[in-house]
Motif scaffolding. Structure first.
Motif, short mmCIF file in Angstrom:
data_model
loop_
_atom_site.label_atom_id
_atom_site.label_comp_id
_atom_site.label_asym_id
_atom_site.label_seq_id
_atom_site.Cartn_x
_atom_site.Cartn_y
_atom_site.Cartn_z
N ASP A 295 0.02 7.96 -2.12
CA ASP A 295 -1.05 8.05 -3.11
C ASP A 295 -2.28 7.23 -2.75
OD1 ASP A 295 0.54 9.70 -4.70
OD2 ASP A 295 1.50 7.98 -5.67
N SER A 296 -2.19 6.48 -1.65
CA SER A 296 -3.32 5.65 -1.18
C SER A 296 -3.80 4.67 -2.25
CB SER A 296 -4.49 6.55 -0.73
OG SER A 296 -4.10 7.34 0.37
N ASP A 297 -2.85 3.98 -2.88
CA ASP A 297 -3.21 2.94 -3.82
C ASP A 297 -2.33 1.72 -3.60
OD1 ASP A 297 -0.85 3.96 -4.81
OD2 ASP A 297 -1.71 4.79 -6.64
N PHE B 298 0.85 -1.19 0.00
CA PHE B 298 0.00 0.00 0.00
C PHE B 298 0.89 1.23 0.00
CE2 PHE B 298 -2.23 3.34 2.47
CZ PHE B 298 -3.29 3.56 1.61
N PHE C 285 -0.55 1.03 -10.36
CA PHE C 285 -1.09 0.88 -9.01
C PHE C 285 -2.60 1.00 -9.08
CE2 PHE C 285 3.18 0.91 -7.86
CZ PHE C 285 3.32 0.66 -6.50
N PHE C 286 -3.28 0.39 -8.09
CA PHE C 286 -4.72 0.19 -8.20
C PHE C 286 -5.45 0.72 -6.97
CE2 PHE C 286 -2.35 -3.00 -10.48
CZ PHE C 286 -2.93 -3.00 -11.73
N ALA C 287 -6.74 0.92 -7.14
CA ALA C 287 -7.55 1.48 -6.05
C ALA C 287 -7.79 0.48 -4.94
CB ALA C 287 -8.88 1.99 -6.60
N THR C 288 -7.73 -0.82 -5.26
CA THR C 288 -8.00 -1.85 -4.25
C THR C 288 -6.89 -2.90 -4.26
OG1 THR C 288 -9.24 -3.32 -5.72
CG2 THR C 288 -10.48 -1.54 -4.63
N SER C 289 -6.75 -3.58 -3.13
CA SER C 289 -5.76 -4.65 -3.04
C SER C 289 -6.16 -5.84 -3.90
CB SER C 289 -5.59 -5.08 -1.58
OG SER C 289 -6.82 -5.56 -1.05
#
Length: 358
Positions: free
Chosen positions: A48-50, A44, A73-77
């Motif tokens: 950038d909180s992604d 994480f 990089f993605f919005a969710t794990s």
């Protein structure tokens, strides 16, 4: 293809994290693939909180290092994990066991490969290297040694012979400092110790004061030394003294067991004395635990104590996750910063199954 593993399992194989990385990122899930040919984790990004992922493979020193970073990089794990499943496929099928990075200048530190003639091997080394009950310690130490920098060039020789105790302590201190988030600085040292460390994280908490008992000297068997080490000539150059009674094969054995590096058939039962949960108490409490118990926890710093020199030219800030003893000359008292998980002493019973008789 990917198998989830615990952080302790991942940590037993990975010794390349830079401490500063912990400031701006956080690992949230860990994996292995192809019988641990590859490691991977979901990360994480705190800025950038992604979410992204990193894949690791062994270099020519057998040290796990980064071989791939997610391109996006993605919005969710969950999205990061799906991308990881795709990204790892080429490495699974590439026929490689190692991924040289071009900067390896020494071969792998094979700490258990015979370097010393058997008659000169330390009895504890023989026990560690050969006995079934110490399989977990053996496997863990082997992994740690791949990342260890042998400054003097004789580490393995001494580890296998008359320097075993001192070298095991050195390895124990190394792995504690690494896991506590310290950075090793060796290129700045010209004369003196094998290296320096720089801290990144500190988490002290205060506890009681201890009255002193006057003593002018200490005698053990036929040797007598003066009391008040920190008042001896030139002692102001010693910032603190680090002590532990846990730099033992048994500690590595338990930590290896916790990381899944030992046989499931071997049981370890630990019992001893630990810190009282009441910070005002001076009396330890007994404990007994099965190392295989899901609730059992242990950290490298659980039995480390630092004694601070009140006259030090360069005082040391408290290290994280260990206990500290600090003397106040004005009150003639010691104050303690205690690790709540402090273990004062313990013994571990290792139970090895035997073959059933016909």
């Amino acid at each position: 293809m990917l198998r989830a593993i615990s952080k302790k399992q991942f940590d037993a194989y990975c010794y390349v994290r830079q401490p500063i990385v912990r400031v701006y990122s956080r690992e949230i899930a860990w994996f292995e693939a192809v019988n641990r040919k590859l490691l991977a984790f979901i990360v994480f990004d705190c800025t950038d909180s992604d979410f992204g992922h990193i894949i690791l493979g062994r270099d020519s020193r057998k040290l796990f290092r980064c071989i791939s970073v997610s391109g996006n990089f993605f919005a969710t794990s969950e999205e990061a994990y799906a991308d990881l499943e795709t990204a790892i496929i080429p490495f699974i099928n590439d026929g490689q066991d190692f991924y040289p990075q071009g900067d390896e200048v020494v071969p792998p530190h094979e700490i258990f490969s015979p370097f010393v003639k058997e008659e000169k091997q330390h009895p504890y080394f023989k026990m560690l290297a050969n006995e079934e009950r110490f399989e977990a310690a053996r496997n863990l130490i082997k992994e740690i040694a791949y990342s260890f920098v042998d400054v003097d060039g004789n580490y393995i020789q001494q580890f296998q012979s008359d320097g075993f105790d001192a070298r095991l302590w050195e390895l124990y201190l190394y792995v504690y400092l690494y896991n506590a988030g310290f950075e090793f600085i060796r290129d700045e040292v010209e004369i003196g110790p094998d290296g320096q460390v720089r801290s990144v994280f500190l988490t002290p908490s205060t506890t009681p004061t201890i009255k002193t008992v006057k003593s002018e000297q200490h005698t053990y068997k036929h040797k007598t030394i003066p009391s008040k080490f920190f008042k001896q000539p030139n002692s102001e150059n010693v910032s603190a003294v680090l002590y532990s009674n846990a730099a033992t094969i048994t500690t590595f054995n338990r930590m290896g067991k916790l990381a899944g590096l030992g046989s499931r058939d071997i049981k370890m039962i630990r019992q001893g004395m630990k810190a009282h949960p009441d910070p005002s108490s001076f009396h330890p409490i007994p404990f007994a635990a099965d190392v295989d118990d899901p609730d059992y926890e242990e950290a490298w710093g659980d039995s480390i104590v630092m004694y601070h020199n009140p006259d030090a030219l360069h005082p040391v800030d408290p290290f994280p996750d260990i206990s500290h003893i600090i003397y106040d000359e004005a009150t003639d008292e010691f104050s303690a910063i205690l690790n709540p998980n402090e273990i004062f002493s313990s013994v571990t019973f290792v139970l090895v199954p035997t073959a059933a008789e016909d």
